[in-house]
Design an enzyme around this catalytic site. Structure first.
Site, PDB file in Angstrom:
ATOM      1  N   ASP A  80       0.807  -1.228   0.000  1.00 22.24           N
ATOM      2  CA  ASP A  80       0.000   0.000   0.000  1.00 22.24           C
ATOM      3  C   ASP A  80       0.839   1.277   0.000  1.00 22.24           C
ATOM      4  O   ASP A  80       1.996   1.292   0.384  1.00 22.24           O
ATOM      5  CB  ASP A  80      -0.971   0.009   1.182  1.00 22.24           C
ATOM      6  N   GLU A 138      -0.774  -2.028   5.196  1.00 24.33           N
ATOM      7  CA  GLU A 138       0.196  -1.980   6.298  1.00 24.33           C
ATOM      8  C   GLU A 138       0.143  -0.627   6.990  1.00 24.33           C
ATOM      9  O   GLU A 138       0.254  -0.544   8.213  1.00 24.33           O
ATOM     10  CB  GLU A 138       1.622  -2.263   5.786  1.00 24.33           C
TER      11      GLU A 138
HETATM   12 ZN    ZN Z   1       5.042   3.648   6.260  1.00 21.51          ZN
HETATM   13 ZN    ZN Z   2       6.508   0.887   5.446  1.00 23.26          ZN
END
Ligand code: ZN
Ligand code: ZN
Length: 390
Positions: A80, A138
Site C-alpha cells: 500500500d 500496512e
Molecule cells: Zn510507512
Molecule cells: Zn513501510
C-alpha cells in the site's frame, strides 16, 4: 555449481526495477490495492506459479514448493501507498494526485516478485515450501491481522520481511535480535467542561486550559512513571476545541499515539494516561472520557532466526553488507502480528536516501534491489534447511 542468489538477482534486476517503477507510478491507498494486487498476481502467474488473491482484503499469497519436501517459511512484502502528494519530479512519479509510495512498499513488492522469479527457477535448491505474502493495508496496521485471520501463517515455521531504510547505506542489510519496531495504540480524550463568555472564565470549566494541563501532566508519565531504561512515547497529535476568540467552549477533544518496545510498558501506558487525564479533569471540575484503540504489537525479532538471516546475508553478499543494528525504531509496523504465529526477523535494507519515510520527496532506491532480492532468496533457502532440522 549453480549460480549464487546474487548472480541471479543481478540478472533479474532490470525486470524488477521496471516493476518497481510501474508500481510507483500507480500507488493505491491502504485497503484499495486492487490494481497492485492484480499486477502481483499476473506477474506470479506468468512465472508459472498459482497465486491466491483476495486474502484478507487485496492480499495475495503464493507458495513455491521445492523439489524436496520439507517445512514452510514465509516472506512478506507490503503493497500500500500513502495519502501524500508526490514532489520528487521523477519521470515515473505517481500518476495519482495525493497518493504516493513514500514508504518504499513499491520496492518491497518488486523485490518479493524478483525473489519469486529466482526461487521459482531454483526449486531444486529448496527443501520445502516458500510462502510469499503480499500484504495490503500496512500503513493502517490492519492488513497483517486480516491475512493471519485467513490462515496465511498456518504451517509456517518462520517469517521474514525486509523494509527499505533511509539513513543506512544503499544495499546494506541491518538488523538485531529483540525489539526493532514499537507497538502503537491510539487514544482519544474527550474533556467535558462548561462553556461561558470569554469575559467570565469563573463561570466556565474551561476545557482548553484543562486540556493544556492534561497534555502537560501526560509528559510526567514517560518522565516519571515508566522505567527510564524502557522506551515509551506519548504524542498528542490533535487538540480540537472552540469556535471564536471570546467564547470558552464546553468541550475539547485530544488525540494521539502511544508507543512502547515491551509488552509490559505497552500495557501500562493506557492505564496511566487515563488515570492522569481523569485526575487532572476531576481536579478542575470537568468530566473526562478516554477511548483507547489497540494498534499493533512491537516487532520483536527472534534471536535464532535473526542469527540465521544475518548469516545467510553475510554469506550471500559479503560481510561488509551486513550491519548490526544498535537501536530499534519507535516507528510501528504490523509485521509483529505475523510474529504472534511464528518466530522470525524483520530486516532493514539501506536505501541511502536522505528523504525520510512518509516524505513527499521519498523514493525507494533501485540500487538496493539486487541485495534485497538476493537476501530474501538466501534467507528463505537457509530457513527451510534450519526448520527441517530436528
Ligand atoms: Zn510507512
Ligand atoms: Zn513501510
Amino acid at each position: 555449481m549453480s549460480d549464487t542468489w546474487l548472480v541471479r538477482a543481478v540478472a533479474v534486476e532490470p525486470w524488477a526495477r521496471d516493476l518497481r517503477r510501474r508500481i510507483h507510478s500507480n500507488p493505491e491507498l491502504s485497503g484499495l490495492e486492487r490494481e497492485t494486487a492484480a499486477l502481483v498476481a499476473e506477474t506470479l502467474a506468468a512465472l508459472g506459479l498459482s497465486p491466491r488473491t483476495g486474502v484478507g482484503g487485496h492480499g495475495v499469497v503464493c507458495d513455491i514448493g521445492g523439489e524436496a519436501p520439507g517445512p514452510m517459511v514465509a516472506l512478506r512484502a507490503d503493497m500500500d501507498a500513502l495519502p501524500i502528494h508526490e514532489a520528487t519530479g521523477l519521470p515515473y512519479a505517481s500518476q495519482r494526485p495525493g497518493v504516493m509510495h513514500a514508504c518504499g512498499h513499491d520496492g518491497h513488492t518488486a523485490m518479493l516478485l524478483g525473489a519469486a522469479s529466482m526461487l521459482a527457477a531454483a526449486r531444486d535448491r529448496l527443501r520445502g515450501t516458500v510462502r510469499l505474502v503480499f500484504q495490503p493495508a500496512e500503513e493502517t496496521v490492519a492488513g497483517a491481522a486480516a491475512m493471519c485471520a485467513e490462515g496465511v501463517m498456518e504451517g509456517v515455521s518462520a517469517v521474514f520481511a525486509l523494509h527499505g531504510w533511509p539513513g543506512i547505506d544503499a544495499g546494506v542489510v541491518a538488523t538485531k535480535s529483540g525489539a526493532v519496531m514499537a507497538s502503537t495504540d491510539t487514544f482519544e480524550i474527550a474533556i467535558e467542561g462548561r462553556g461561558s463568555h470569554g469575559a467570565y472564565p469563573h463561570l466556565s470549566r474551561d476545557p482548553i486550559a484543562i486540556g493544556a494541563l492534561v497534555v502537560t501532566a501526560a509528559q510526567q508519565i514517560v518522565a516519571r512513571r515508566i522505567d527510564p531504561l524502557e522506551p515509551a512515547v506519548i504524542t498528542f497529535g490533535t487538540f480540537h476545541a472552540g469556535t471564536a476568540t471570546n467564547i470558552i467552549p464546553a468541550a475539547a477533544t485530544l488525540t494521539g499515539t502511544m508507543r512502547a518496545l515491551s509488552p509490559a510498558v505497552r500495557e501500562a501506558l493506557p492505564r496511566l494516561l487515563e488515570e492522569t487525564a481523569r485526575g487532572v479533569c476531576a481536579s478542575q471540575g470537568a468530566g473526562c472520557s478516554c477511548t483507547i484503540r489497540a494498534g499493533v504489537d512491537p516487532v520483536v525479532n527472534d534471536a535464532e532466526w535473526t542469527a540465521l538471516a544475518v548469516e545467510a546475508t553475510r554469506s550471500e553478499l559479503g560481510g561488509e553488507w551486513i550491519a548490526e543494528l544498535h537501536t530499534p525504531s519507535m516507528g510501528a509496523e504490523d509485521f509483529g502480528v505475523y510474529l504472534r504465529h511464528a518466530p522470525g526477523a524483520f530486516l532493514r535494507l539501506g536505501i541511502g536516501n536522505e528523504a525520510v519515510g512518509h516524505d513527499c520527496k521519498y523514493d525507494f532506491n533501485d540500487g538496493a534491489l539486487v541485495h534485497g532480492m538476493a537476501c530474501m532468496a538466501s534467507v528463505a533457502e537457509r530457513a527451510l534447511e534450519a526448520a527441517a532440522r530436528p
